[in-house]
Design a protein around this motif. Structure first.
Motif, PDB file in Angstrom:
ATOM      1  N   THR A 222      -2.622  73.412 -23.539  1.00 56.41           N
ATOM      2  CA  THR A 222      -1.056  73.463 -23.720  1.00 56.41           C
ATOM      3  C   THR A 222      -0.648  71.956 -22.080  1.00 56.41           C
ATOM      4  OG1 THR A 222      -1.188  75.271 -23.176  1.00 56.41           O
ATOM      5  CG2 THR A 222       0.759  74.393 -22.179  1.00 56.41           C
ATOM      6  N   VAL A 223      -2.301  71.365 -21.347  1.00 61.09           N
ATOM      7  CA  VAL A 223      -1.956  70.249 -21.128  1.00 61.09           C
ATOM      8  C   VAL A 223      -2.445  69.171 -21.507  1.00 61.09           C
ATOM      9  CG1 VAL A 223      -3.184  68.725 -18.479  1.00 61.09           C
ATOM     10  CG2 VAL A 223      -2.629  71.499 -19.015  1.00 61.09           C
ATOM     11  N   ALA A 224      -3.181  69.263 -22.637  1.00 60.21           N
ATOM     12  CA  ALA A 224      -3.339  67.983 -23.974  1.00 60.21           C
ATOM     13  C   ALA A 224      -1.573  67.657 -24.313  1.00 60.21           C
ATOM     14  CB  ALA A 224      -4.355  67.861 -24.794  1.00 60.21           C
TER      15      ALA A 224
ATOM     16  N   ALA B 148      -2.973  74.011  -8.905  1.00 59.77           N
ATOM     17  CA  ALA B 148      -2.960  72.622  -9.095  1.00 59.77           C
ATOM     18  C   ALA B 148      -2.707  71.798  -9.227  1.00 59.77           C
ATOM     19  CB  ALA B 148      -4.168  72.617  -8.219  1.00 59.77           C
ATOM     20  N   ILE B 149      -3.467  71.690 -10.837  1.00 61.94           N
ATOM     21  CA  ILE B 149      -2.852  70.579 -11.397  1.00 61.94           C
ATOM     22  C   ILE B 149      -1.434  71.213 -12.150  1.00 61.94           C
ATOM     23  CG2 ILE B 149      -3.930  70.081 -14.241  1.00 61.94           C
ATOM     24  CD1 ILE B 149      -6.647  71.131 -13.495  1.00 61.94           C
TER      25      ILE B 149
ATOM     26  N   ALA C 218      -2.645  62.883  -8.277  1.00 59.96           N
ATOM     27  CA  ALA C 218      -2.856  64.522  -8.198  1.00 59.96           C
ATOM     28  C   ALA C 218      -3.113  65.136  -9.142  1.00 59.96           C
ATOM     29  CB  ALA C 218      -1.567  65.046  -7.228  1.00 59.96           C
ATOM     30  N   ALA C 219      -2.588  64.433 -10.276  1.00 57.61           N
ATOM     31  CA  ALA C 219      -3.279  65.654 -11.494  1.00 57.61           C
ATOM     32  C   ALA C 219      -4.215  65.649 -11.899  1.00 57.61           C
ATOM     33  CB  ALA C 219      -1.823  65.215 -12.404  1.00 57.61           C
ATOM     34  N   GLU C 220      -4.458  64.214 -11.773  1.00 58.43           N
ATOM     35  CA  GLU C 220      -5.748  63.571 -11.955  1.00 58.43           C
ATOM     36  C   GLU C 220      -7.381  63.940 -11.005  1.00 58.43           C
ATOM     37  OE1 GLU C 220      -8.382  59.509 -12.144  1.00 58.43           O
ATOM     38  OE2 GLU C 220      -6.170  59.308 -12.685  1.00 58.43           O
ATOM     39  N   ALA C 221      -5.968  64.189  -9.935  1.00 57.14           N
ATOM     40  CA  ALA C 221      -7.779  64.589  -8.965  1.00 57.14           C
ATOM     41  C   ALA C 221      -7.834  66.264  -9.109  1.00 57.14           C
ATOM     42  CB  ALA C 221      -6.975  64.742  -7.198  1.00 57.14           C
TER      43      ALA C 221
END
Length: 247
Positions: A152-154, A198-199, A210-213
């Motif tokens: 879903t993120v992808a 957090a993502i 922040a998403a990448e971290a």
């Protein structure tokens, strides 16, 4: 798409093309058994040898998988996906997870930049489903829910190539992800609810950094736990059977 009678010179190639279309179009789903040989012979109006050669060719590419005494099943929905799965079976678990980290990092970054309100609602629902599956104690349901969340993120990244590549990768890693439930690691590493939340929070805030971290922290924790686990055999064996902490 119904099967059509193949009446041209190179019958094997035509039958292969029809079978590939049935798979890529979703008529034959990954994990499903294809029709028995006599039925294929009847529907295609070709000989048994033609059908056998076509099936053998698709088995060679990795799209089909014969199971002794059971039949032939769809293994991948494209020859590219099959190639990815073959390569990952030869890779070490850590190598595969490093590639996964790269894809998930970029997927989360793009999702934060491009997500729609519909994407966000789907992400929240996927996160809740993942947590519910964990609390149910159903291992298979949790693995499915975890994979669905990351897909879903992808999808929210709105890059069709990235989404397709991640889909092939996650399919190939399914067996290793399943092994985490029995791995001697803390529940917090297996579940990682806070990390996944957090993502989503970063994507909702449109905070790409922040998403990448958050993704790198989540994957990094799993990889660190993995390095602490003893893996028997070679890297090839680890790629198929090694425990994979973190999802």
């Amino acid at each position: 798409m119904p099967l059509r009678s193949a009446a041209r010179t190179n019958l094997v190639d035509l039958v292969i093309a029809q079978m590939e279309s049935l798979i890529t179009d979703g008529e034959w789903q990954v994990g499903e058994k294809i029709p028995a040989e006599p039925l294929l012979v009847e529907q295609l109006a070709v000989g048994r040898n033609t059908v056998r050669e076509a099936v053998r060719a698709l088995v060679h590419t990795g799209m089909l998988e014969p199971r002794q005494g059971d039949g032939t099943y769809v293994r991948a929905d494209s020859d590219f996906g099959a190639a990815v799965q073959r390569r990952l079976r030869r890779a070490g678990v850590l190598e595969a997870y490093e590639v996964r980290a790269c894809l998930e990092r970029d997927a989360a970054r793009y999702a934060a930049e491009r997500r729609t309100s519909e994407d966000l609602a789907t992400l929240r629902a996927a996160l809740a489903e993942r947590d519910a599956a964990w609390r149910s104690g159903n291992t298979a349901a949790f693995v499915d829910a975890d994979m669905a969340f990351h897909r879903t993120v992808a999808d929210a990244a709105h890059n069709s190539v990235l989404a397709e590549l991640y889909g092939h990768l996650s399919d190939a890693l399914r067996s290793t992800v399943q092994s985490v439930i029995g791995a001697p690691v803390p529940d917090s590493v297996r579940h990682q609810f806070a990390a996944h939340e957090a993502i989503v929070d970063a994507i909702e805030a449109r905070d790409a950094a922040a998403a990448e971290a958050a993704v790198l922290a989540h994957i990094g924790e799993g990889m660190a736990a993995l390095r602490e686990q003893p893996l028997d055999g070679s890297d090839d064996d680890a790629g198929e059977t090694g425990a994979v902490p973190g999802m």
